[in-house]
Design an enzyme around this catalytic site. Sequence first.
Site, PDB file in Angstrom:
ATOM      1  N   LYS A 122       0.842  -1.214   0.000  1.00 18.15           N
ATOM      2  CA  LYS A 122       0.000   0.000   0.000  1.00 18.15           C
ATOM      3  C   LYS A 122       0.870   1.254   0.000  1.00 18.15           C
ATOM      4  CE  LYS A 122      -2.543   2.548   3.519  1.00 18.15           C
ATOM      5  NZ  LYS A 122      -1.389   3.304   4.014  1.00 18.15           N
ATOM      6  N   ASN A 123       1.871   1.289   0.870  1.00 19.47           N
ATOM      7  CA  ASN A 123       2.650   2.528   0.999  1.00 19.47           C
ATOM      8  C   ASN A 123       3.629   2.746  -0.147  1.00 19.47           C
ATOM      9  OD1 ASN A 123       1.276   3.078   3.283  1.00 19.47           O
ATOM     10  ND2 ASN A 123       2.984   2.756   4.704  1.00 19.47           N
ATOM     11  N   CYS A 145      -5.885  13.351  12.089  1.00 20.32           N
ATOM     12  CA  CYS A 145      -6.474  12.113  11.592  1.00 20.32           C
ATOM     13  C   CYS A 145      -6.500  11.109  12.715  1.00 20.32           C
ATOM     14  CB  CYS A 145      -5.704  11.586  10.401  1.00 20.32           C
ATOM     15  SG  CYS A 145      -4.177  10.830  10.886  1.00 20.32           S
ATOM     16  N   ARG A 184      -0.460  14.843  12.310  1.00 24.97           N
ATOM     17  CA  ARG A 184       0.167  14.731  10.987  1.00 24.97           C
ATOM     18  C   ARG A 184       0.291  16.080  10.273  1.00 24.97           C
ATOM     19  NH1 ARG A 184      -1.807   8.858   8.747  1.00 24.97           N
ATOM     20  NH2 ARG A 184       0.261   8.689   7.923  1.00 24.97           N
ATOM     21  N   ASP A 193       3.817   0.955  11.892  1.00 26.69           N
ATOM     22  CA  ASP A 193       2.663   0.308  11.270  1.00 26.69           C
ATOM     23  C   ASP A 193       2.465  -1.136  11.748  1.00 26.69           C
ATOM     24  OD1 ASP A 193       2.095   2.603   9.920  1.00 26.69           O
ATOM     25  OD2 ASP A 193       2.802   1.920   7.966  1.00 26.69           O
ATOM     26  N   ARG A 222      -8.980  -0.359   3.591  1.00 27.11           N
ATOM     27  CA  ARG A 222      -8.099   0.650   2.969  1.00 27.11           C
ATOM     28  C   ARG A 222      -6.735   0.076   2.639  1.00 27.11           C
ATOM     29  NH1 ARG A 222      -9.169   6.571   5.302  1.00 27.11           N
ATOM     30  NH2 ARG A 222      -7.790   6.951   3.548  1.00 27.11           N
TER      31      ARG A 222
HETATM   32  C1  UD1 Z   1       3.970   7.177   6.116  1.00 30.47           C
HETATM   33  C2  UD1 Z   1       3.135   5.940   5.902  1.00 30.47           C
HETATM   34  C3  UD1 Z   1       2.538   5.476   7.222  1.00 30.47           C
HETATM   35  C4  UD1 Z   1       3.639   5.261   8.241  1.00 30.47           C
HETATM   36  C5  UD1 Z   1       4.527   6.495   8.357  1.00 30.47           C
HETATM   37  C6  UD1 Z   1       5.730   6.268   9.259  1.00 30.47           C
HETATM   38  C7  UD1 Z   1       2.309   6.136   3.636  1.00 30.47           C
HETATM   39  C8  UD1 Z   1       1.122   6.301   2.748  1.00 30.47           C
HETATM   40  N1  UD1 Z   1       2.069   6.240   4.948  1.00 30.47           N
HETATM   41  O1  UD1 Z   1       3.108   8.207   6.616  1.00 30.47           O
HETATM   42  O2  UD1 Z   1       1.833   4.242   6.999  1.00 30.47           O
HETATM   43  O3  UD1 Z   1       3.062   4.979   9.500  1.00 30.47           O
HETATM   44  O4  UD1 Z   1       5.015   6.886   7.056  1.00 30.47           O
HETATM   45  O5  UD1 Z   1       6.501   5.215   8.783  1.00 30.47           O
HETATM   46  O6  UD1 Z   1       3.415   5.899   3.183  1.00 30.47           O
HETATM   47  N2  UD1 Z   1       5.571  15.010  10.602  1.00 30.47           N
HETATM   48  C9  UD1 Z   1       5.624  16.349  10.943  1.00 30.47           C
HETATM   49  N3  UD1 Z   1       5.702  17.268   9.934  1.00 30.47           N
HETATM   50  C10 UD1 Z   1       5.730  16.920   8.613  1.00 30.47           C
HETATM   51  C11 UD1 Z   1       5.682  15.543   8.276  1.00 30.47           C
HETATM   52  C12 UD1 Z   1       5.602  14.616   9.296  1.00 30.47           C
HETATM   53  O7  UD1 Z   1       5.592  16.695  12.127  1.00 30.47           O
HETATM   54  O8  UD1 Z   1       5.813  17.803   7.758  1.00 30.47           O
HETATM   55  C13 UD1 Z   1       5.461  13.996  11.680  1.00 30.47           C
HETATM   56  C14 UD1 Z   1       4.142  13.232  11.626  1.00 30.47           C
HETATM   57  O9  UD1 Z   1       3.114  13.959  12.261  1.00 30.47           O
HETATM   58  C15 UD1 Z   1       4.486  11.951  12.350  1.00 30.47           C
HETATM   59  C16 UD1 Z   1       5.948  11.741  11.957  1.00 30.47           C
HETATM   60  O10 UD1 Z   1       6.435  12.995  11.482  1.00 30.47           O
HETATM   61  O11 UD1 Z   1       4.375  12.128  13.743  1.00 30.47           O
HETATM   62  C17 UD1 Z   1       6.132  10.694  10.880  1.00 30.47           C
HETATM   63  O12 UD1 Z   1       5.392  11.053   9.751  1.00 30.47           O
HETATM   64  P1  UD1 Z   1       5.771  10.644   8.259  1.00 30.47           P
HETATM   65  O13 UD1 Z   1       7.034   9.853   8.254  1.00 30.47           O
HETATM   66  O14 UD1 Z   1       5.693  11.856   7.436  1.00 30.47           O
HETATM   67  O15 UD1 Z   1       4.568   9.666   7.925  1.00 30.47           O
HETATM   68  P2  UD1 Z   1       3.632   9.719   6.649  1.00 30.47           P
HETATM   69  O16 UD1 Z   1       4.411  10.002   5.448  1.00 30.47           O
HETATM   70  O17 UD1 Z   1       2.427  10.553   6.949  1.00 30.47           O
END
Ligand code: UD1
Length: 421
Positions: A22-23, A118, A123, A309, A401
Site C-alpha cells: 500500500k505505501n 487524523c 500529521r 505500522d 483501505r
Molecule cells: C507514512 C506511511 C505510514 C507510516 C509512516 C511512518 C504512507 C502512505 N504512509 O506516513 O503508513 O506509519 O510513514 O513510517 O506511506 N511530521 C511532521 N511534519 C511533517 C511531516 C511529518 O511533524 O511535515 C510527523 C508526523 O506527524 C508523524 C511523523 O512525522 O508524527 C512521521 O510522519 P511521516 O514519516 O511523514 O509519515 P507519513 O508520510 O504521513
Amino acid sequence: MRKFIVSGGKKLEGEISVQGAKNSVLPVIAAATLCDGNVIIKNAPDISDTYFALQILNHLGAKTTFTANENTIAIDSTGVRESEIPDKLMKKIRSSIFFLGAILGRTGRCRISQPGGCDIGLRPIDMHISALKQMGVKVIHEEEHLDFIADKGITGAKINLVFPSVGATENIIMAAVTAVGTTIISNAAREPEVVDLVKFLNAAGAKIKTDASGRIIIKGVPKLTGCEFKIMPDRIAAATYLACAASTGGMVTIRDCNTFDLDPILPIFTAAGCKVYTYDTSVTLSAGKKLTSPHSLIKTLVHPGFPTDAQAVIMGMLTRAEGVTVFEETIFENRYRHVPELTKFGADIIVSGKIAVVTGVPKLHAAKAESTDLRGGAGIITAALAAEGRSEISLIEYIDRGYEDFEGNLKRLGAEIQRSS
Ligand code: UD1
C-alpha cells in the site's frame, strides 16, 4: 455498518502470497502524474486506498484503468491540466498529500485543503512546506486552503530534514525530479517504500541516487516517460498474517515477500517463542506451545527500526504472551486507539503517553469491538482470532483501505471469519 464476524480459537495453518505494498503504490500512482507516456503498474493491491488515489489522478485529467483481478493499473497522464485536489478527495485519503510534489512538477501549481488531524495523530505538513519553499515554491495560506505556486519553475536545493519523514521525503523527490538543477536531501527517510518510489522514478527516466551517508541526490531532468513497474511486497501485511498465525498458535508460510524488509520485525516473533524460517522469498512461522513476552522494549522507530505500522498487530498478538511487554510509540502521538478495544477481549494493557504496558493474560474472550484505524483494526482481528467464541468487529472500512481480501486470506489459513453488512 460492515463488520467481520470472527469465531476465534482456531490455529491458522497453510500458505498465502502477500499483496503489493500500500505505501508504495500510493506514491507511485501520484508520481505517474509526472510521466509523459503510458505507465503500467503491476502487483498493485486491490484495496480502497488504491481506488481513492486513482480517483485523484482521474480528477487531474489522467486516464486510468485498474484491472483489479490482475493487480495491474494503466495510467496515461498526458491530459493532466488540473492542479487542485478537491476537499472531498483530500479528506478521503491522507496520502493525497503525496500528490503535492507531483502536481507542482507537472503544472507549476497546486491547491489543496489543509490536511487536518487524523485517526493516529495530527500529521502536520510543515516539513513538506518548508522544503518546497526552499525549492522556490511560493506558499499562500488562505483560510482552509494552501496554494503552492511555482510559475517560474522549481529549483533544486539542499534540504536538511529535521526528521526523516516518509511523506516529506517522497514529496521533495517528486518535486525535484523535473526541477532545474540538483536537489540533495539530508536526513531523508530510508523506508523500503521510499526506495521503491525512487526505483519507479528512475525507470521513468529520473536521475536519483543515494550516497553512502543516505543522502538522496536528485538531478533534475526535463521530463519523465512512461514505464512498467512492479510494486514491492507489503511488509506490514506480511507481518500482520504472521502475527495472526502466532496469536492462534499456528504455523503458516507467507510467500512472495522481500524477507530482508521484515528484518526489523521478525526478531520479535522469535523472542516471543516462535520459530521463524526465511527461504528466498518465503517466511515460515511456527508458534511455540505458548507465547512469551519478548522481554525487551518494543520501540517504534524510523527504518531500519521497528515500524510503527506493525505496532498494533504485534500488540494484538502479545496480549496472550506470558509476562509483561512494554511498547514505546515514538512516531505518532495517538497510535494506541486500539488499546481500549483490545481490553474488551480481556487484554490487560495500561497506556501512559507514549508507553503501553501489556501484561499477558492466559485467555482472551469474544467481544464486540470497533476498528479504530487501518492497522489498529488489524491488531484487533489478531486478538479476535485467538479469543474463544464469536466476536464482531465493526468499522472494517478502515481495514479495507490497506488489506487486499483480508478475510479471504485468513480463510485460506483456516480462520473462521465472515463479512456481514
Ligand atoms: C507514512 C506511511 C505510514 C507510516 C509512516 C511512518 C504512507 C502512505 N504512509 O506516513 O503508513 O506509519 O510513514 O513510517 O506511506 N511530521 C511532521 N511534519 C511533517 C511531516 C511529518 O511533524 O511535515 C510527523 C508526523 O506527524 C508523524 C511523523 O512525522 O508524527 C512521521 O510522519 P511521516 O514519516 O511523514 O509519515 P507519513 O508520510 O504521513
